[in-house]
Design a protein around this motif. Structure first.
Motif, PDB file in Angstrom:
ATOM      1  N   GLY A 180      91.221  13.377  24.493  1.00 49.88           N
ATOM      2  CA  GLY A 180      92.211  13.424  23.421  1.00 49.88           C
ATOM      3  C   GLY A 180      93.207  12.290  23.514  1.00 49.88           C
ATOM      4  N   ILE A 183      91.341   8.818  22.536  1.00 52.65           N
ATOM      5  CA  ILE A 183      90.999   8.603  21.117  1.00 52.65           C
ATOM      6  C   ILE A 183      92.175   8.926  20.195  1.00 52.65           C
ATOM      7  CG2 ILE A 183      88.573   9.110  21.589  1.00 52.65           C
ATOM      8  CD1 ILE A 183      88.958  11.844  20.297  1.00 52.65           C
ATOM      9  N   HIS A 184      93.305   9.363  20.768  1.00 50.48           N
ATOM     10  CA  HIS A 184      94.522   9.668  20.010  1.00 50.48           C
ATOM     11  C   HIS A 184      94.294  10.741  18.942  1.00 50.48           C
ATOM     12  CE1 HIS A 184      96.334   6.250  22.001  1.00 50.48           C
ATOM     13  NE2 HIS A 184      95.356   5.476  21.559  1.00 50.48           N
ATOM     14  N   SER A 185      93.503  11.719  19.293  1.00 52.39           N
ATOM     15  CA  SER A 185      93.239  12.847  18.387  1.00 52.39           C
ATOM     16  C   SER A 185      92.764  14.027  19.225  1.00 52.39           C
ATOM     17  CB  SER A 185      92.170  12.483  17.362  1.00 52.39           C
ATOM     18  OG  SER A 185      91.794  13.632  16.616  1.00 52.39           O
ATOM     19  N   TRP A 186      93.147  15.238  18.798  1.00 56.06           N
ATOM     20  CA  TRP A 186      92.748  16.438  19.538  1.00 56.06           C
ATOM     21  C   TRP A 186      91.670  17.240  18.818  1.00 56.06           C
ATOM     22  CZ3 TRP A 186      94.145  16.243  24.342  1.00 56.06           C
ATOM     23  CH2 TRP A 186      95.290  15.516  24.683  1.00 56.06           C
ATOM     24  N   ILE A 187      91.262  16.792  17.641  1.00 60.11           N
ATOM     25  CA  ILE A 187      90.268  17.544  16.874  1.00 60.11           C
ATOM     26  C   ILE A 187      88.923  17.572  17.592  1.00 60.11           C
ATOM     27  CG2 ILE A 187      88.953  17.617  14.721  1.00 60.11           C
ATOM     28  CD1 ILE A 187      91.389  16.472  13.309  1.00 60.11           C
TER      29      ILE A 187
END
Length: 296
Positions: A180, A183-187
């Motif tokens: 997370g 990639i700067h995202s938690w989805i």
């Protein structure tokens, strides 16, 4: 060389065939469902997927799988034994080669979407987890492993005061947090947890079986009546163990009896009818083995 050939003979052709199938199935689940939408597997496989995404294209998933897994298996050689180490390395090699064939050789486009589930993250997470779980479960069931982190768990978990399962879970939690952050995202890491859960449950089913038996311990003062009725009803034997009540000091008998889940209620009814004061405990049994001894 002779020792190696002897080990291959002991492993057997059928086991090698199943380990080959395990590697192929695992690679199919990973490359067709997870990699195209950038979801992450667990353990070293998930680590390899992340590294292949953030490094030059020449450093592929297959390369990282071999580079990270094999040293771990060799490190655990003394602890796990030569046969396990060979089976594990063999399975990972099949997994790596099949992943390379699917992504780089076969006419299958897995570059931007799953050929079967498109870009639906939930479908990819569930089917990727289940299919890779089948592969991992088969590898474990037939004496190998799909991931070096399990070997590290066996070696280091006790030293850290953790169970093997907890060690693997902590590793995966840290892995998904790193994913997370990178990639700067938690989805995608959150959906990857769905993949991990689906794979974990599938591995349990493959290793332990879909239908677990129940082991019943029946503590009673009427063992003969209950034994006769249960053996007549279910057509199987049981083990009788002499016991004594800790509070009353009364002599009792423990009947050890294995039934499937459909027979549990019938067993309870029989026992309660013959001895309303009988005490029954039930525990899950994953595997039942019958060892025949030569008495001649």
């Amino acid at each position: 060389m002779k020792k190696f050939l002897r080990m291959l003979k002991n492993i057997g052709a059928f086991k090698l065939l199943m380990l080959t199938l395990a590697g192929i199935i695992n690679a199919f689940g990973i490359t067709v469902f997870l990699t195209p939408v950038k979801l992450y597997d667990s353990g070293i496989s998930g680590t390899s997927m992340l590294l292949s995404q953030i490094t030059p294209e020449a450093l592929s998933l297959s390369l990282f799988l071999i580079a990270l897994n094999i040293p771990l298996f060799l490190y655990g050689l003394k602890k796990q034994g030569g046969t396990f180490t060979f089976c594990a390395i063999y399975t990972v090699a099949i997994y790596s080669v099949t992943a390379w064939l699917i992504t780089d050789v076969l006419p299958i486009d897995v570059s931007i979407a799953s050929p079967l589930a498109g870009t639906d993250l939930l479908l990819c997470a569930l089917f990727g987890g289940v299919i890779s779980g089948i592969g991992s479960g088969l590898a474990i069931r037939f004496g190998g492993a799909m991931d070096g982190i399990e070997v590290m768990a066996v070696i280091f978990a006790k030293k850290l005061g953790l169970s093997v399962g907890s060690f693997v879970m902590v590793y995966n939690i840290v892995l998904y947090i790193i994913c997370g952050a990178v990639i700067h995202s938690w989805i995608l890491p959150l959906y990857s947890i769905v993949t991990y859960a689906a794979a974990l449950k599938t591995v349990d089913y493959i290793v332990d079986g879909l239908q677990r038996e129940k082991a019943a311990m029946i503590i009673t003062v009427k063992p003969d009546d209950i034994k006769k009725q249960l053996m007549a009803e279910f057509g199987c034997g049981m083990t009788l163990i002499s016991a004594k009540g800790g509070y009353s000091g009364t002599d009792r008998t423990v009947l050890y009896f294995v039934v499937n889940r459909f027979q549990v209620m019938k067993m309870k009814d029989i026992v309660q009818k013959l001895d309303p004061l009988a005490y029954i405990t039930l525990t899950e049994v994953a595997d039942i083995f019958s060892v025949n001894q030569d008495k001649t």
